[in-house]
Design a protein around this motif. Structure first.
Motif, short mmCIF file in Angstrom:
data_model
loop_
_atom_site.label_atom_id
_atom_site.label_comp_id
_atom_site.label_asym_id
_atom_site.label_seq_id
_atom_site.Cartn_x
_atom_site.Cartn_y
_atom_site.Cartn_z
N ALA A 1 46.58 38.11 24.91
CA ALA A 1 46.07 38.27 26.27
C ALA A 1 47.17 38.02 27.30
CB ALA A 1 44.90 37.31 26.50
N VAL A 2 48.01 37.01 27.06
CA VAL A 2 49.11 36.72 27.99
C VAL A 2 50.11 37.87 28.01
CG1 VAL A 2 51.07 35.20 28.43
CG2 VAL A 2 48.86 34.22 27.83
N VAL A 3 50.49 38.33 26.81
CA VAL A 3 51.44 39.46 26.73
C VAL A 3 50.86 40.70 27.38
CG1 VAL A 3 52.62 41.01 25.12
CG2 VAL A 3 52.57 38.55 24.67
N ALA A 4 49.57 40.96 27.15
CA ALA A 4 48.93 42.13 27.74
C ALA A 4 48.88 42.03 29.25
CB ALA A 4 47.53 42.30 27.17
N GLY A 5 48.60 40.83 29.77
CA GLY A 5 48.56 40.66 31.22
C GLY A 5 49.91 40.97 31.86
N HIS A 6 50.98 40.46 31.28
CA HIS A 6 52.31 40.75 31.82
C HIS A 6 52.64 42.24 31.69
CE1 HIS A 6 53.42 36.69 32.76
NE2 HIS A 6 53.20 36.26 31.52
N ALA A 7 52.25 42.85 30.58
CA ALA A 7 52.53 44.27 30.39
C ALA A 7 51.78 45.11 31.41
CB ALA A 7 52.15 44.70 28.97
N LEU A 8 50.54 44.74 31.71
CA LEU A 8 49.78 45.49 32.70
C LEU A 8 50.41 45.36 34.08
CD1 LEU A 8 46.04 44.85 31.75
CD2 LEU A 8 47.32 46.99 31.61
N HIS A 9 50.86 44.17 34.44
CA HIS A 9 51.50 44.01 35.74
C HIS A 9 52.79 44.80 35.82
CE1 HIS A 9 48.71 41.17 37.41
NE2 HIS A 9 48.84 40.34 36.39
N ARG A 10 53.55 44.81 34.71
CA ARG A 10 54.77 45.63 34.71
C ARG A 10 54.43 47.11 34.80
NH1 ARG A 10 56.34 42.02 30.60
NH2 ARG A 10 55.88 43.60 29.02
N ALA A 11 53.35 47.53 34.12
CA ALA A 11 52.97 48.94 34.16
C ALA A 11 52.58 49.37 35.55
CB ALA A 11 51.81 49.19 33.20
N GLN A 12 51.99 48.45 36.32
CA GLN A 12 51.58 48.79 37.68
C GLN A 12 52.72 48.61 38.67
OE1 GLN A 12 47.11 47.84 38.46
NE2 GLN A 12 47.87 46.16 37.21
N GLY A 13 53.87 48.13 38.19
CA GLY A 13 55.03 48.01 39.07
C GLY A 13 54.95 46.87 40.03
N THR A 14 54.11 45.86 39.74
CA THR A 14 53.97 44.74 40.66
C THR A 14 54.00 43.45 39.86
OG1 THR A 14 51.57 44.73 40.47
CG2 THR A 14 52.53 46.08 42.20
N PRO A 15 54.51 42.38 40.45
CA PRO A 15 54.37 41.07 39.81
C PRO A 15 52.94 40.58 39.93
CG PRO A 15 55.38 40.84 41.96
CD PRO A 15 55.26 42.31 41.71
N PRO A 16 52.53 39.57 39.17
CA PRO A 16 51.17 39.07 39.27
C PRO A 16 50.83 38.64 40.69
CG PRO A 16 52.26 38.16 37.35
CD PRO A 16 53.30 38.89 38.13
N ASP A 17 49.59 38.96 41.09
CA ASP A 17 49.04 38.58 42.40
C ASP A 17 49.77 39.26 43.55
OD1 ASP A 17 47.32 36.83 41.07
OD2 ASP A 17 48.82 35.23 41.11
N ALA A 18 50.48 40.35 43.29
CA ALA A 18 51.15 41.07 44.37
C ALA A 18 50.31 42.25 44.78
CB ALA A 18 52.55 41.53 43.92
N GLY A 19 50.83 43.00 45.74
CA GLY A 19 50.09 44.13 46.27
C GLY A 19 50.19 45.34 45.37
N PRO A 20 49.76 46.52 45.88
CA PRO A 20 49.77 47.72 45.06
C PRO A 20 51.17 48.19 44.74
CG PRO A 20 49.19 48.23 47.32
CD PRO A 20 49.22 46.74 47.22
N ALA A 21 51.28 48.93 43.68
CA ALA A 21 52.58 49.43 43.26
C ALA A 21 53.14 50.40 44.28
CB ALA A 21 52.45 50.12 41.90
N PRO A 22 54.42 50.29 44.61
CA PRO A 22 54.99 51.20 45.60
C PRO A 22 55.11 52.62 45.12
CG PRO A 22 56.69 49.83 44.60
CD PRO A 22 55.38 49.31 44.10
#
Length: 272
Positions: free
Chosen positions: A24-45
């Protein structure tokens, strides 16, 4: 002897729970990287422009199998395929108008006829579908495949561990001489069972963001598409199951929204 079975139960429980948490932790970081944003940041540019194509909507809603249903129904409505109520697809016009249609024709094969489940399976591995998925992943709308498979595999291992614990307790009871195993010994097996079942319940409730096809941004786009589909539907608002039988409705909600009984039966009889 019973101590060995208890150690086996605890080892299976702890290993499976740790793997679920780590996945779950690895997946969470992978999803944030996939969206181009760090955790709790805004939308991907570099997010994709508003509005999804029909194929993108189908993939984000139900993955390659939903995409396969959409392209098959699209070609059937244009009289280029025939979908029988028995779940077989027959080619009428062997000319595809885009890469996904050509991949569907290739999946049907040179004989011009194939069962729909086999077409779905073949399309899942087609280059055209992989290319569409990669574009959605780069845009931050689709979850990477490693996220889905990693969490799904960990949850399956946890489910197996939840079965190992009562089996170990049963083996302890039946293998021990009469009177050697009492209720206190069996009660020790309840602890790893509670651990695995509790973690499993939490995983089933919380794993959807990691096992679904769309990221949070993709889910937001799908909600926009659903809102647009409802605005285009005449008459009072209704549930998704009562959506119009258009291809957008099929892409969003699956074969249940089709009003053509022949198409609906063809997809359902083939396992949709």
């Amino acid at each position: 002897m019973w101590l060995l079975f208890l150690l086996l139960a605890w080892a299976a429980a702890i290993a499976s729970c740790v793997r679920v948490c780590r996945a779950a932790v690895v997946a969470g970081h992978a999803l944030h990287r996939a969206q181009g944003t760090p955790p709790d940041a805004g939308p991907a540019p570099d997010a994709a422009p508003a509005g999804l194509t029909l194929y993108e909507t189908a993939y984000l809603s139900g993955g390659p199998h939903r995409l396969a249903d959409v392209v098959l129904v699209l070609m059937a409505q244009q009289r280029r395929l025939h979908l029988a109520h028995t779940g077989w697809a027959t080619v009428v016009d062997p000319v595809g108008q885009d890469p996904v249609e050509r991949a569907a024709l290739t999946a049907i094969g040179p004989e011009g006829q194939q069962c729909i489940p086999a077409v779905r399976q073949a399309l899942s591995g087609a280059d055209a579908v992989h290319g569409l998925a990669d574009r959605l992943v780069r845009a931050g709308l689709a979850a990477p495949g490693t996220v889905r498979t990693g969490v799904g595999s960990a949850v399956r291992q946890l489910r197996a561990a939840a079965l190992v614990v009562p089996l170990a307790a049963g083996a302890t009871y039946w293998a021990a001489p009469p009177g050697e195993v009492d209720g206190l010994v069996l009660a020790w097996f309840a602890l790893p069972l509670i651990l695995t079942l509790g973690t499993w319940i939490v995983a089933r409730a919380e794993a959807h963001p990691y096992t679904g096809w769309a990221t949070d941004a993709g889910e937001a786009r799908l909600r926009q598409e659903q809102h647009g589909a409802r605005e285009r539907r005449p008459g009072p608002a209704a549930s998704p199951a009562a959506s119009p039988a258009g291809l957008t409705g099929l892409a969003l909600f699956g074969p249940a929204v089709l009003t053509d009984p022949g198409l609906r039966e063809a997809l359902h009889s083939s396992g949709a």
